[in-house]
Design a protein around this motif. Structure first.
Motif, PDB file in Angstrom:
ATOM      1  N   GLY A  92       0.722  -1.228  -0.104  1.00 17.28           N
ATOM      2  CA  GLY A  92      -0.179   0.031  -0.027  1.00 17.28           C
ATOM      3  C   GLY A  92       0.779   1.433   0.227  1.00 17.28           C
ATOM      4  O   GLY A  92       0.439   2.335   0.134  1.00 17.28           O
ATOM      5  N   ILE A  93       2.164   1.017  -0.325  1.00 18.25           N
ATOM      6  CA  ILE A  93       2.958   2.080  -0.354  1.00 18.25           C
ATOM      7  C   ILE A  93       3.127   2.759  -1.799  1.00 18.25           C
ATOM      8  O   ILE A  93       3.369   2.197  -2.779  1.00 18.25           O
ATOM      9  CB  ILE A  93       4.426   1.868   0.239  1.00 18.25           C
ATOM     10  N   LYS A  94       2.764   4.187  -1.969  1.00 15.61           N
ATOM     11  CA  LYS A  94       2.813   4.784  -3.292  1.00 15.61           C
ATOM     12  C   LYS A  94       4.328   5.178  -3.585  1.00 15.61           C
ATOM     13  O   LYS A  94       5.306   5.597  -2.632  1.00 15.61           O
ATOM     14  CB  LYS A  94       2.068   5.917  -3.151  1.00 15.61           C
ATOM     15  N   VAL A  95       4.719   4.685  -4.570  1.00 14.58           N
ATOM     16  CA  VAL A  95       6.122   4.886  -5.525  1.00 14.58           C
ATOM     17  C   VAL A  95       6.002   5.316  -6.590  1.00 14.58           C
ATOM     18  O   VAL A  95       5.199   5.135  -7.472  1.00 14.58           O
ATOM     19  CB  VAL A  95       7.192   3.406  -5.381  1.00 14.58           C
ATOM     20  N   HIS A  96       7.274   6.160  -6.868  1.00 10.04           N
ATOM     21  CA  HIS A  96       7.547   6.812  -8.123  1.00 10.04           C
ATOM     22  C   HIS A  96       8.523   5.870  -8.885  1.00 10.04           C
ATOM     23  O   HIS A  96       9.532   6.185  -8.442  1.00 10.04           O
ATOM     24  CB  HIS A  96       7.673   8.241  -8.237  1.00 10.04           C
ATOM     25  N   VAL A  97       8.054   5.382  -9.930  1.00  4.70           N
ATOM     26  CA  VAL A  97       9.190   4.805 -10.991  1.00  4.70           C
ATOM     27  C   VAL A  97       9.561   5.489 -12.170  1.00  4.70           C
ATOM     28  O   VAL A  97       8.561   5.879 -12.781  1.00  4.70           O
ATOM     29  CB  VAL A  97       8.528   3.426 -11.218  1.00  4.70           C
ATOM     30  N   ARG A  98      10.865   5.720 -12.320  1.00  2.70           N
ATOM     31  CA  ARG A  98      11.263   6.461 -13.624  1.00  2.70           C
ATOM     32  C   ARG A  98      12.107   5.545 -14.243  1.00  2.70           C
ATOM     33  O   ARG A  98      12.850   4.711 -13.788  1.00  2.70           O
ATOM     34  CB  ARG A  98      12.074   7.770 -13.271  1.00  2.70           C
ATOM     35  N   GLY A  99      12.009   5.301 -15.670  1.00  2.42           N
ATOM     36  CA  GLY A  99      12.565   4.537 -16.363  1.00  2.42           C
ATOM     37  C   GLY A  99      12.741   5.014 -17.862  1.00  2.42           C
ATOM     38  O   GLY A  99      12.160   6.022 -18.283  1.00  2.42           O
ATOM     39  N   VAL A 100      13.168   4.177 -18.738  1.00  5.35           N
ATOM     40  CA  VAL A 100      13.304   4.513 -20.427  1.00  5.35           C
ATOM     41  C   VAL A 100      13.027   3.283 -21.079  1.00  5.35           C
ATOM     42  O   VAL A 100      13.495   2.026 -20.609  1.00  5.35           O
ATOM     43  CB  VAL A 100      14.734   5.400 -20.603  1.00  5.35           C
ATOM     44  N   VAL A 101      12.548   3.426 -22.208  1.00  6.69           N
ATOM     45  CA  VAL A 101      11.968   2.487 -23.108  1.00  6.69           C
ATOM     46  C   VAL A 101      12.807   2.807 -24.548  1.00  6.69           C
ATOM     47  O   VAL A 101      12.432   3.624 -24.988  1.00  6.69           O
ATOM     48  CB  VAL A 101      10.752   2.020 -23.522  1.00  6.69           C
ATOM     49  N   ILE A 102      13.568   1.782 -24.950  1.00  8.37           N
ATOM     50  CA  ILE A 102      14.013   1.986 -26.356  1.00  8.37           C
ATOM     51  C   ILE A 102      13.527   0.989 -27.200  1.00  8.37           C
ATOM     52  O   ILE A 102      13.553  -0.115 -26.968  1.00  8.37           O
ATOM     53  CB  ILE A 102      15.648   1.870 -26.359  1.00  8.37           C
ATOM     54  N   TYR A 103      12.989   1.547 -28.370  1.00  9.01           N
ATOM     55  CA  TYR A 103      12.070   0.523 -29.138  1.00  9.01           C
ATOM     56  C   TYR A 103      12.206   0.838 -30.523  1.00  9.01           C
ATOM     57  O   TYR A 103      12.726   2.186 -30.990  1.00  9.01           O
ATOM     58  CB  TYR A 103      10.846   0.502 -28.864  1.00  9.01           C
ATOM     59  N   LYS A 104      11.570   0.243 -31.610  1.00 11.19           N
ATOM     60  CA  LYS A 104      11.491   0.573 -32.931  1.00 11.19           C
ATOM     61  C   LYS A 104      10.473  -0.540 -33.615  1.00 11.19           C
ATOM     62  O   LYS A 104      10.045  -1.355 -33.192  1.00 11.19           O
ATOM     63  CB  LYS A 104      13.163   0.271 -33.523  1.00 11.19           C
ATOM     64  N   VAL A 105      10.144  -0.002 -34.997  1.00 11.78           N
ATOM     65  CA  VAL A 105       9.440  -0.922 -35.750  1.00 11.78           C
ATOM     66  C   VAL A 105      10.309  -2.013 -36.187  1.00 11.78           C
ATOM     67  O   VAL A 105      11.504  -2.013 -36.423  1.00 11.78           O
ATOM     68  CB  VAL A 105       9.039  -0.133 -36.869  1.00 11.78           C
ATOM     69  N   GLY A 106       9.535  -3.174 -36.180  1.00  8.83           N
ATOM     70  CA  GLY A 106      10.289  -4.537 -36.404  1.00  8.83           C
ATOM     71  C   GLY A 106      10.559  -4.456 -37.887  1.00  8.83           C
ATOM     72  O   GLY A 106      10.079  -3.973 -38.676  1.00  8.83           O
ATOM     73  N   ASP A 107      11.650  -5.147 -38.227  1.00  5.80           N
ATOM     74  CA  ASP A 107      12.312  -5.359 -39.522  1.00  5.80           C
ATOM     75  C   ASP A 107      11.497  -6.413 -40.348  1.00  5.80           C
ATOM     76  O   ASP A 107      11.694  -6.205 -41.679  1.00  5.80           O
ATOM     77  CB  ASP A 107      13.504  -5.816 -39.415  1.00  5.80           C
TER      78      ASP A 107
END
Length: 434
Positions: A92-107
């Protein structure tokens, strides 16, 4: 002319063909896919054998019929989408998560087809949709974990999010290259409190270790100071021992020097005594004898000198008397000779006397012209001689001088005549010869 027209027509045709070719030919860049739709633009999906209503071209060129077909480009570049998601853990503890996603259109054609259907005209919406997709999965996964699980095993959280979102990303034609959870924070300080016991333990251990190190350092410094003091003490003792030996050797050397100097002084006293005997006493006796002998010799010399001076005075007197007599005789002979000369050639003698006193006569005559301011002389040198002669003959000072000279000469002549008659003039002797 027809040949030229044909050549021009051929060139124009080639240019037209080139323009047409460039207008209908399209080439796909390595990082993009060409999506061609329109008349005859149909293809089969090579992965699923599905018939598509458009044509996909990658890595090569294709022909596009203007007006009948449309060619659009779908970027295959890598894209980055940031994650900032507020989640609630199983506690029940509120947390802030920061991240990054690196993606692309499939080949593959399937991914390109799926992405083309959803993002061909809205490629800027990929980041937003990707963020929403991962945010939903991240909230779902974090809700089943505790804060300790999130902090302890972030790789587990990352893998669960990628796995759960892979199917949906594939339906969008997107593939994930990387997913990183960068930071996890809470609003109530739970994470900070989790670290405090460990921090306190670490700080306590650090203080204990520091105190032990300080104690060990102090003990080491004390031991080093003791060793240094002992070394200094031993050094001072050795220095004093060495100094005592040096002082003793110096005292012995001084004693030897004093003894040697005393002996030398005694020898010097003996030498001086002998030197005094040889240089003072004997020479004194010799000098006394010499003085007596010299006094006797001086007395005898004085007697002899007095006798010689008396004899010399006598001889000098005789010589002076004889010189006076001879001088008188010489003067008498001179007077007689002058009288004879005057009697025989009076004019010559007068001329000689005038010549001897001519400068005096001329100077006296020139005094006549002393008060003349301006004088005109005619006939040059003859005029000057005539004027001077008149000055001398017209009762001037020069004439007086000449007259005086003649009177003197006449008186002298009378005296000489008297002398020649046997009257001699007495001549005084030179006082210096007396």
């Amino acid at each position: 002319m027809p040949i030229v027209a044909v050549a021009i027509g051929a060139v124009v045709a080639i240019i037209v063909l080139i323009i047409i070719f460039k207008a209908i030919w399209r080439v796909a860049e390595p990082n993009e896919a060409l999506i061609i739709s329109g008349l005859g633009a149909k293809a089969h999906n090579r992965d699923t054998a599905e018939s598509l209503g458009f044509k996909i071209t990658t890595g090569k060129g294709t022909m596009v019929l203007p007006g009948f077909q449309t060619c659009r480009r779908l970027s295959l570049d890598t894209r980055v989408s940031g994650l900032e998601v507020t989640c609630v853990t199983s506690q029940g503890i509120k947390v802030h998560v920061r991240g990054v996603v690196i993606y692309k259109v499939g080949d593959d054609f399937s991914s390109i087809a799926n992405a083309a259907r959803r993002f061909l005209d809205q490629q800027k919406m990929m980041d937003d949709k990707t963020h929403q997709l991962f945010a939903g999965h991240l909230r779902s996964i974090v809700g089943n974990l505790t804060v300790e699980d999130l902090l302890r095993d972030r790789d587990r959280l990352t893998n669960q999010v990628r796995t759960s979102s892979a199917d949906e990303m594939g339906k969008l034609g997107l593939v994930v290259d990387s997913l990183q959870i960068q930071d996890i924070e809470d609003e109530v300080g739970y994470i900070d409190n989790l670290g405090k016991p460990n921090s306190a333990a670490v700080a306590s251990a650090a203080r204990i270790a520091e105190a032990q190190r300080n104690q060990e350092a102090t003990q080491a410094e004390q031991m080093a100071e003791q060793a240094n003091a002992a070394q200094i003490r031993d050094t001072e003792i050795k220095k004093r021992q060495y100094q005592g030996q040096v002082d003793q050797a110096a005292a012995e050397a001084r004693q030897q020097v004093i003894t040697k100097e005393t002996k030398n002084a005694e020898l010097e006293a003996d030498r001086r005594e002998k030197a005094l005997e040889a240089e003072v006493r004997k020479p004194a006796d010799a000098k006394a004898y010499e003085r007596v002998t010299l006094a006797e010799a001086e007395r005898k010399a004085a007697v002899a000198q007095a006798q010689a001076e008396a004899e010399a005075t006598k001889i000098n007197g005789q010589a002076e008397a004889e010189a006076t007599r001879m001088k008188g005789i010489a003067e008498a002979e001179a007077i007689k000779a002058r009288a004879d000369a005057l009697a025989e050639n009076q004019e010559a003698v007068i001329a000689q006397q005038l010549a001897e006193r001519w400068p005096e006569i001329v100077e006296a005559g020139a005094g006549v012209f002393g008060n003349v301011d301006n004088m005109v002389v005619l006939n040059g040198a003859e005029g000057v001689e005539d004027m001077l002669a008149k000055a001398l003959t017209l009762g001037g000072t020069g004439l007086g001088v000449a007259r005086q000279l003649l009177s003197t000469m006449n008186g002298q002549r009378s005296a000489d005549a008297s002398a020649s008659n046997g009257k001699l003039v007495p001549v005084e002797s030179d006082p210096d010869t007396k």
